[in-house]
Design a protein around this motif. Structure first.
Motif, PDB file in Angstrom:
ATOM      1  N   MET A   1       0.845  -1.178   0.000  1.00 55.05           N
ATOM      2  CA  MET A   1       0.000   0.000   0.000  1.00 55.05           C
ATOM      3  C   MET A   1       0.891   1.243   0.000  1.00 55.05           C
ATOM      4  SD  MET A   1      -2.560   1.244   2.988  1.00 55.05           S
ATOM      5  CE  MET A   1      -4.230   1.333   2.481  1.00 55.05           C
ATOM      6  N   THR A   2       0.597   2.176  -0.876  1.00 54.87           N
ATOM      7  CA  THR A   2       1.364   3.420  -0.945  1.00 54.87           C
ATOM      8  C   THR A   2       0.489   4.573  -0.494  1.00 54.87           C
ATOM      9  OG1 THR A   2       0.694   3.798  -3.219  1.00 54.87           O
ATOM     10  CG2 THR A   2       2.733   2.583  -2.885  1.00 54.87           C
ATOM     11  N   GLY A   3       1.078   5.745  -0.406  1.00 55.44           N
ATOM     12  CA  GLY A   3       0.316   6.950  -0.086  1.00 55.44           C
ATOM     13  C   GLY A   3       0.581   7.492   1.301  1.00 55.44           C
ATOM     14  N   LEU A   4      -0.259   8.431   1.673  1.00 53.84           N
ATOM     15  CA  LEU A   4      -0.127   9.145   2.936  1.00 53.84           C
ATOM     16  C   LEU A   4      -1.501   9.269   3.563  1.00 53.84           C
ATOM     17  CD1 LEU A   4       1.505  11.050   4.878  1.00 53.84           C
ATOM     18  CD2 LEU A   4       0.766  12.913   3.386  1.00 53.84           C
ATOM     19  N   SER A   5      -1.646   8.778   4.766  1.00 59.29           N
ATOM     20  CA  SER A   5      -2.914   8.939   5.467  1.00 59.29           C
ATOM     21  C   SER A   5      -2.710   9.790   6.716  1.00 59.29           C
ATOM     22  CB  SER A   5      -3.526   7.578   5.817  1.00 59.29           C
ATOM     23  OG  SER A   5      -2.648   6.806   6.597  1.00 59.29           O
ATOM     24  N   LEU A   6      -3.758  10.550   7.041  1.00 60.22           N
ATOM     25  CA  LEU A   6      -3.742  11.450   8.197  1.00 60.22           C
ATOM     26  C   LEU A   6      -4.912  11.125   9.094  1.00 60.22           C
ATOM     27  CD1 LEU A   6      -3.292  14.804   6.248  1.00 60.22           C
ATOM     28  CD2 LEU A   6      -1.490  13.377   7.210  1.00 60.22           C
ATOM     29  N   HIS A   7      -4.703  11.257  10.387  1.00 58.39           N
ATOM     30  CA  HIS A   7      -5.766  11.044  11.358  1.00 58.39           C
ATOM     31  C   HIS A   7      -5.512  11.986  12.519  1.00 58.39           C
ATOM     32  CE1 HIS A   7      -7.830   8.847  14.696  1.00 58.39           C
ATOM     33  NE2 HIS A   7      -8.775   8.863  13.766  1.00 58.39           N
ATOM     34  N   ALA A   8      -6.546  12.668  12.998  1.00 62.50           N
ATOM     35  CA  ALA A   8      -6.377  13.602  14.112  1.00 62.50           C
ATOM     36  C   ALA A   8      -7.464  13.386  15.158  1.00 62.50           C
ATOM     37  CB  ALA A   8      -6.414  15.047  13.615  1.00 62.50           C
ATOM     38  N   VAL A   9      -7.034  13.402  16.424  1.00 59.41           N
ATOM     39  CA  VAL A   9      -7.935  13.232  17.555  1.00 59.41           C
ATOM     40  C   VAL A   9      -7.685  14.355  18.556  1.00 59.41           C
ATOM     41  CG1 VAL A   9      -8.515  11.755  19.527  1.00 59.41           C
ATOM     42  CG2 VAL A   9      -8.053  10.734  17.293  1.00 59.41           C
TER      43      VAL A   9
END
Length: 110
Positions: free
Chosen positions: A1-9
């Motif tokens: 899997m490639t790419g960039l994921s973002l998650h904010a809490v």
């Protein structure tokens, strides 16, 4: 899997940062905006960059914390800009952000 994921809490409430504005930029001499949008209900960015192969190099993600926490009437931080390097274009880079109105913590979940 490639790419960039973002998650904010939001660490003060334990809730995902639904609606927070974010920008992803190519940093360095070729600086340009690659993605921008708002985090979804789960605090993640739903954008094609999540599935896009990114070249090796410098990148920056900017989280608009001030706008997000400003609705609560308090805050210190306006933006959290994190500059990072991608060395393996075939890998996936996940950047989870934990924040309050007064501080941030981000780690590499690649």
């Amino acid at each position: 899997m490639t790419g960039l994921s973002l998650h904010a809490v939001d660490a003060a409430t334990g809730r995902p940062a639904a609606g927070m504005r974010v920008r992803v930029l190519r940093a360095g001499s070729r600086r340009r905006v690659l993605a921008e949008g708002r985090l979804g209900a789960d605090g993640s960015l739903d954008h094609p960059i999540v599935r896009t192969r990114l070249a090796a190099g410098l990148y920056e993600v900017v989280f608009a914390i001030g706008d997000f926490v400003g609705a609560a009437g308090e805050g210190f931080l306006e933006e959290a800009a994190i500059r990072f390097r991608i060395d393996d274009p075939d890998g996936h880079c996940h950047l989870p952000l934990k924040f309050t109105a007064f501080g941030v913590a981000l780690f590499r979940g690649c």
